[in-house]
Write a protein that holds these residues in place. Structure first.
Motif, PDB file in Angstrom:
ATOM      1  N   ILE A 227     -19.305 -20.450  29.328  1.00 28.75           N
ATOM      2  CA  ILE A 227     -20.066 -19.515  30.152  1.00 28.75           C
ATOM      3  C   ILE A 227     -21.548 -19.704  29.845  1.00 28.75           C
ATOM      4  O   ILE A 227     -21.942 -19.701  28.669  1.00 28.75           O
ATOM      5  CB  ILE A 227     -19.667 -18.048  29.866  1.00 28.75           C
ATOM      6  N   ILE A 228     -22.369 -19.870  30.899  1.00 29.63           N
ATOM      7  CA  ILE A 228     -23.813 -20.007  30.717  1.00 29.63           C
ATOM      8  C   ILE A 228     -24.479 -18.660  30.965  1.00 29.63           C
ATOM      9  O   ILE A 228     -24.285 -18.031  32.018  1.00 29.63           O
ATOM     10  CB  ILE A 228     -24.399 -21.061  31.672  1.00 29.63           C
ATOM     11  N   THR A 229     -25.270 -18.231  29.972  1.00 29.54           N
ATOM     12  CA  THR A 229     -26.053 -17.002  30.072  1.00 29.54           C
ATOM     13  C   THR A 229     -27.520 -17.345  29.821  1.00 29.54           C
ATOM     14  O   THR A 229     -27.863 -18.481  29.479  1.00 29.54           O
ATOM     15  CB  THR A 229     -25.593 -15.980  29.025  1.00 29.54           C
ATOM     16  N   ILE A 230     -28.376 -16.341  29.967  1.00 31.60           N
ATOM     17  CA  ILE A 230     -29.787 -16.551  29.649  1.00 31.60           C
ATOM     18  C   ILE A 230     -29.950 -17.009  28.208  1.00 31.60           C
ATOM     19  O   ILE A 230     -30.732 -17.922  27.909  1.00 31.60           O
ATOM     20  CB  ILE A 230     -30.588 -15.255  29.911  1.00 31.60           C
ATOM     21  N   THR A 231     -29.210 -16.388  27.293  1.00 28.85           N
ATOM     22  CA  THR A 231     -29.297 -16.763  25.885  1.00 28.85           C
ATOM     23  C   THR A 231     -28.940 -18.226  25.687  1.00 28.85           C
ATOM     24  O   THR A 231     -29.582 -18.938  24.910  1.00 28.85           O
ATOM     25  CB  THR A 231     -28.386 -15.865  25.033  1.00 28.85           C
ATOM     26  N   CYS A 232     -27.919 -18.697  26.390  1.00 23.14           N
ATOM     27  CA  CYS A 232     -27.545 -20.112  26.302  1.00 23.14           C
ATOM     28  C   CYS A 232     -28.712 -21.009  26.699  1.00 23.14           C
ATOM     29  O   CYS A 232     -29.022 -22.000  26.023  1.00 23.14           O
ATOM     30  CB  CYS A 232     -26.348 -20.408  27.203  1.00 23.14           C
ATOM     31  N   LEU A 233     -29.357 -20.687  27.805  1.00 21.21           N
ATOM     32  CA  LEU A 233     -30.462 -21.515  28.288  1.00 21.21           C
ATOM     33  C   LEU A 233     -31.660 -21.438  27.355  1.00 21.21           C
ATOM     34  O   LEU A 233     -32.347 -22.444  27.127  1.00 21.21           O
ATOM     35  CB  LEU A 233     -30.847 -21.086  29.706  1.00 21.21           C
ATOM     36  N   GLN A 234     -31.916 -20.258  26.793  1.00 19.97           N
ATOM     37  CA  GLN A 234     -33.016 -20.138  25.826  1.00 19.97           C
ATOM     38  C   GLN A 234     -32.745 -20.983  24.584  1.00 19.97           C
ATOM     39  O   GLN A 234     -33.656 -21.630  24.064  1.00 19.97           O
ATOM     40  CB  GLN A 234     -33.210 -18.672  25.444  1.00 19.97           C
TER      41      GLN A 234
END
Length: 615
Positions: A227-234
């Motif tokens: 699952i991709i979240t904002i935290t993942c991208l950061q």
């Protein structure tokens, strides 16, 4: 006196002839301005309703566009002394304003048809003229025949002609007229997005230890492979802990075809992924009467994906969502009011933005179509509009498209790679507007470590309309030199503008739609995500008293590549081929480029230093 004589000449060309000794015959001759073959997949349904109105747009030549382009490249080149010295709206309009002779000639022609100034809508730079008229009148003044056309696969209908003419005296003063030969389909399913899947259908995220991204060396939680979240991208793009604070920054998302960004869903998203942004929202700007339906039942998957990730990544930078009145499908068998609904909404938004005194500094668009469905004259003119925004300091990001090197259909069983020009040749199909050299095209990656996103997904390749811009010469030539000799010969244009320029994650994004969590993907996820990081980079520059980045590509290909993660595996298959492969950089001192992921994905920690090293 000259103007009066010209008016008589034009009126005579339309309604009758004067003695031959008074007016040379060439002044009365109509000549075909544009003619196309009926595009593949469209069939003639019947005659167009004569009383139905269309907004007919005339593009006048932009007299000093070459000078504008020179300004654009100078202010966008980090090694140039003028880097960052963007032009004002008024300076840009002066450069694209038509020559007075063109303006006078077209004005006289319209006056000869009985139009007054009250009937005419002009763009800020006077380079577009719009009149709203019945189709019967459009047929008369363009010597054209409009029909209702049906798209066999989708069942959509539009009103178009395959040929139109103008008096010969007007050819040098009018570049194109639309809607005429534009058969592009900017539909929700063509907005470069994969279907949304309810989150419960996916397994729970793993709680295992973090994994290492081979591209950037940063640690990313293993759950981000599910699952991709904002935290993942950061984490993945090295932006953990950065909070923007500069004043005057802004970010925008475009919305079309009644795709509404739901504010209640945004709050659910913020509660889940960005709690510090709770109770914040975004400005909604209506373009040409665009609606803002906030019913959860009308929440758009595309619109919600775009605003949630672009605005979530860039919070608290000032966000704007543009809702543009669209081109609802024409229904030929209903007794509809004779109203205008046949224009391409994309240029409606572009006209609006060019007239806007303060457009957002970073804008993402997730809509596109096959380049070949767009008339070359239209593509050129729209691309020139993007150049104007770039010269004013606006960074424009576009999804590169889904479906690999094919026609955007992610299903290999139904994907086609046939030219749309009547010759039915087998070719790779690039996308537009991503193929415009004045925008930044964003491709897709997936997984950690990152690879070019799965087969038949990330669009890429080489434009058949636009030549390769100079900023790509070194890198793209080197990429082509590494391809096996003769590979795909004749299937693509090796001298064309290469896409994409950059990439970002584009699959398994957790989005809230209609009050429910979904996983969603497509390059329409990568473009708003990349745009969020561009907005953060603008914050870095503005905080240091510098200008915004503006048109990104000259920076990316000269200095910015050092802050991009090289993606070395994956491909964008299509047309019965493996497509182009991602590849390792061929020279440690140069950028690496592939026709799948471009220069790579962002490393914000490095990029924020690089943008400060430029003027």
């Amino acid at each position: 006196m000259r103007s009066l004589f010209k008016l008589v000449v034009l009126a005579t060309c339309l309604f009758g002839s004067l003695p031959s000794e008074a007016i040379p015959s060439k002044d009365c001759a109509y000549r075909v301005k544009e003619r196309i073959s009926p595009p593949r997949g469209w069939v003639k349904h019947g005659d167009a309703p004569a009383d139905r109105k269309i907004s007919l747009k005339f593009a006048l030549p932009q007299s000093k566009f070459g000078e504008l382009e020179k300004h654009l490249y100078e202010v966008s080149d980090p090694d140039h002394e003028r880097y960052g010295q963007h032009l004002s709206k008024e300076e840009v309009e002066e450069l694209v304003a038509p020559h007075p002779e063109s303006l006078d000639t077209v004005n006289d022609w319209l006056a000869s048809l009985g139009f007054t100034e009250e009937d005419i809508v002009r763009s800020s730079a006077q380079d577009w003229i719009t009149i709203k008229i019945p189709i019967s009148m459009a047929e008369q003044i363009l010597h054209a025949k409009y029909h209702v056309w049906k798209h066999v696969e989708s069942g959509d209908y539009i009103v178009r002609t395959t040929s139109y003419s103008l008096p010969e005296t007007l050819h040098e003063h009018i570049e194109l007229v639309q809607p005429t030969t534009m058969f592009g389909r900017f539909k929700p399913e063509k907005s470069n997005i994969f279907k949304a899947t309810p989150l419960p259908d996916f397994p729970a995220a793993s709680k295992s230890e973090g994994v290492i991204s081979a591209a950037s060396g940063v640690t990313v939680d293993a759950s981000c492979n599910q699952i991709i979240t904002i935290t993942c991208l950061q984490q993945l793009y090295n932006a953990v802990g950065f909070t923007p604070s500069a004043k005057g920054n802004s970010v925008g998302i475009t919305g079309y075809l009644e795709q509404f960004a739901n504010m209640q869903d945004l709050q659910s998203f913020f509660a889940d992924q960005r709690p510090d942004a709770l109770n914040s929202s975004f400005e909604v700007v209506s373009v040409a009467g665009g609606l803002n339906n906030q019913s959860l039942a009308e929440a758009g998957d595309e619109a919600n994906l775009d605003v949630q990730f672009a605005f979530g990544i860039s919070h608290p930078i000032s966000p704007t969502f543009f809702t543009t009145a669209g081109r609802p499908p024409f229904i030929p068998d209903l007794d509809e009011p004779a109203d205008d609904d046949e224009n391409e909404p994309y240029t409606t938004w572009l006209d609006f933005m060019l007239s806007h005194p303060n457009p957002p500094l970073a804008i993402s668009t997730s809509y596109g179509d096959d380049e070949q469905t767009v008339p070359f004259s239209f593509a050129q003119r729209a691309c020139a509009g993007f150049a104007q925004l770039g010269a004013r300091g606006v960074s424009l990001m576009f999804s590169s498209g889904d479906g690999g090197v094919g026609d955007g259909d992610p299903d290999p069983a139904t994907q086609t790679c046939i030219t749309n020009d009547g010759r039915n040749l087998t070719k790779f199909i690039p996308g537009f507007p991503a193929s415009c050299p004045f925008v930044t095209s964003v491709g897709g990656t997936s997984h950690i470590p990152e690879v070019a996103v799965s087969t038949f997904f990330s669009g890429g390749g080489f434009s058949n309309f636009f030549p390769r811009p100079s900023y790509q010469d070194k890198d793209v030539k080197a990429y082509l030199a590494k391809l096996p000799k003769g590979l795909y010969a004749g299937l693509f244009n090796p001298n064309g503008r290469a896409i994409p320029d950059v990439s970002a994650q584009s699959d398994l994004f957790k989005v809230f739609i209609g009050g429910r969590a979904f996983l969603i993907g497509g390059t329409s996820a990568s473009s708003p995500s990349f745009t969020g990081f561009v907005a953060l980079l603008n914050d870095v520059r503005l905080k240091a008293g510098k200008s915004p980045l503006g048109f990104l590509n000259p920076f990316l290909y000269s200095k910015g590549f050092a802050g991009l993660n090289d993606i070395t595996s994956g491909n964008n298959a299509g047309c019965g081929t493996p497509g182009f492969n991602a590849s390792k950089g061929w020279d440690p001192g140069n950028a690496s480029f592939s026709a799948v992921t471009g220069l790579g994905t962002p490393n914000f920690g490095i990029l924020k230093k690089l943008v400060l090293d430029s003027h």
